[in-house]
Scaffold this motif. Structure first.
Motif, short mmCIF file in Angstrom:
data_model
loop_
_atom_site.label_atom_id
_atom_site.label_comp_id
_atom_site.label_asym_id
_atom_site.label_seq_id
_atom_site.Cartn_x
_atom_site.Cartn_y
_atom_site.Cartn_z
N ALA A 154 37.77 39.72 36.61
CA ALA A 154 38.06 38.73 37.66
C ALA A 154 39.37 38.00 37.41
N ALA A 155 39.91 38.13 36.19
CA ALA A 155 41.18 37.47 35.87
C ALA A 155 42.38 38.31 36.29
N ASN A 156 42.15 39.52 36.75
CA ASN A 156 43.27 40.38 37.19
C ASN A 156 44.16 39.62 38.16
N ALA A 162 45.35 28.10 34.72
CA ALA A 162 46.79 27.94 34.61
C ALA A 162 47.13 27.59 33.17
N GLY A 163 48.25 28.09 32.69
CA GLY A 163 48.68 27.73 31.35
C GLY A 163 48.06 28.59 30.26
N ARG A 164 47.17 29.52 30.64
CA ARG A 164 46.62 30.45 29.63
C ARG A 164 47.21 31.84 29.87
N SER A 165 47.28 32.59 28.81
CA SER A 165 47.83 33.95 28.93
C SER A 165 46.83 34.83 29.69
N GLU A 166 47.33 35.97 30.16
CA GLU A 166 46.46 36.92 30.85
C GLU A 166 45.35 37.40 29.91
N ALA A 167 45.69 37.60 28.62
CA ALA A 167 44.68 38.06 27.66
C ALA A 167 43.59 36.99 27.48
N GLU A 168 44.00 35.73 27.41
CA GLU A 168 43.01 34.65 27.25
C GLU A 168 42.12 34.57 28.49
N ASN A 169 42.74 34.70 29.65
CA ASN A 169 41.95 34.64 30.89
C ASN A 169 41.02 35.85 31.01
N ARG A 170 41.47 37.01 30.56
CA ARG A 170 40.59 38.18 30.59
C ARG A 170 39.42 38.00 29.63
N ASP A 184 44.14 25.99 44.52
CA ASP A 184 45.44 26.14 43.90
C ASP A 184 45.43 25.47 42.52
N ARG A 185 44.45 24.56 42.30
CA ARG A 185 44.37 23.81 41.04
C ARG A 185 43.09 24.08 40.28
N ILE A 186 42.03 24.47 41.01
CA ILE A 186 40.71 24.64 40.41
C ILE A 186 40.31 26.11 40.52
N VAL A 187 39.78 26.66 39.43
CA VAL A 187 39.42 28.08 39.44
C VAL A 187 38.33 28.36 40.48
N PRO A 188 38.57 29.33 41.38
CA PRO A 188 37.57 29.60 42.42
C PRO A 188 36.43 30.49 41.94
N THR A 189 35.70 29.99 40.94
CA THR A 189 34.45 30.65 40.56
C THR A 189 33.43 30.40 41.67
N ARG A 216 22.49 31.13 57.70
CA ARG A 216 23.28 32.03 56.84
C ARG A 216 24.54 32.44 57.57
N ILE A 217 25.66 32.40 56.86
CA ILE A 217 26.92 32.91 57.40
C ILE A 217 27.61 33.76 56.34
N GLU A 218 28.61 34.49 56.75
CA GLU A 218 29.37 35.31 55.80
C GLU A 218 30.86 35.04 55.97
N PHE A 219 31.56 35.17 54.89
CA PHE A 219 33.02 35.15 54.96
C PHE A 219 33.56 36.02 53.83
N SER A 220 34.77 36.52 54.02
CA SER A 220 35.39 37.40 53.04
C SER A 220 36.65 36.74 52.52
N SER A 221 36.73 36.62 51.21
CA SER A 221 37.90 35.97 50.60
C SER A 221 38.29 36.74 49.35
N SER A 222 39.54 36.59 48.97
CA SER A 222 39.94 37.13 47.68
C SER A 222 40.28 35.98 46.74
N HIS A 223 40.24 36.29 45.46
CA HIS A 223 40.53 35.26 44.47
C HIS A 223 40.95 35.88 43.14
N VAL A 224 41.48 35.02 42.29
CA VAL A 224 41.74 35.34 40.89
C VAL A 224 41.06 34.25 40.08
N CYS A 225 40.29 34.64 39.07
CA CYS A 225 39.71 33.64 38.19
C CYS A 225 40.55 33.57 36.91
#
Ligand code: NI
Length: 138
Positions: free
Chosen positions: A32-34, A18-26, A90-95, A6-15
């Motif tokens: 998580a789309a913030n 690309a090409g969708r509006s903020e409302a669609e992503n929310r 940068d191309r794939i959503v980091p879910t 087991r290991i740990e790491f801390s990362s930030s992300h946006v889910c």
């Protein structure tokens, strides 16, 4: 037999796609789309399967496992913004799903021999949510 590290790491992300509006992503990803992003303390469990060597009693050299996890996961991911700093996110959503897949892709080549093979990647995004990936069906 299986052994898990087991290991740990801390990362930030946006889910967000690309090409969708903020409302669609929310609508898809909720908070998580913030676009400002948010962080997680990820916990990763990596399971290696094999038989213990009759002389050393080890399935795999745990010092090597630690080095590989450091090189392939901790160094590239820890304290990074995944979307901005860690390809392919940068191309794939980091879910959690996609991060687990990417970790599998990075680790599998190191654990494919007769010694120990990669058996399972288990990635916790929170205490209450995790993804398991065991590779493509053979
Ligand atoms: Ni998140």
């Amino acid at each position: 037999m299986k052994i898990t590290r087991r290991i740990e790491f801390s990362s930030s992300h946006v889910c967000a796609l690309a090409g969708r509006s903020e409302a669609e992503n929310r609508a898809l990803y909720g908070a998580a789309a913030n676009p400002h992003g948010h962080g997680h303390n990820y916990v990763l469990e990596v399971t290696i399967a094999g038989q213990p060597d009759p002389v050393t009693g080890m399935i795999v050299d745990l010092k090597e496992v630690k080095e590989i996890l450091n090189q392939e996961v901790v160094q590239p991911f820890d304290h990074r913004h995944l979307n901005h700093e860690v390809p392919p996110f940068d191309r794939i959503v980091p879910t959690t799903e996609n991060i687990a897949l990417e970790i599998w892709r990075r680790l599998a080549p190191h654990f494919s021999g007769a010694k120990g093979r990669l058996d399972l990647v288990k990635l916790y995004e929170t205490e209450d949510l995790y993804v398991e990936y065991a590779g493509e069906p053979a």
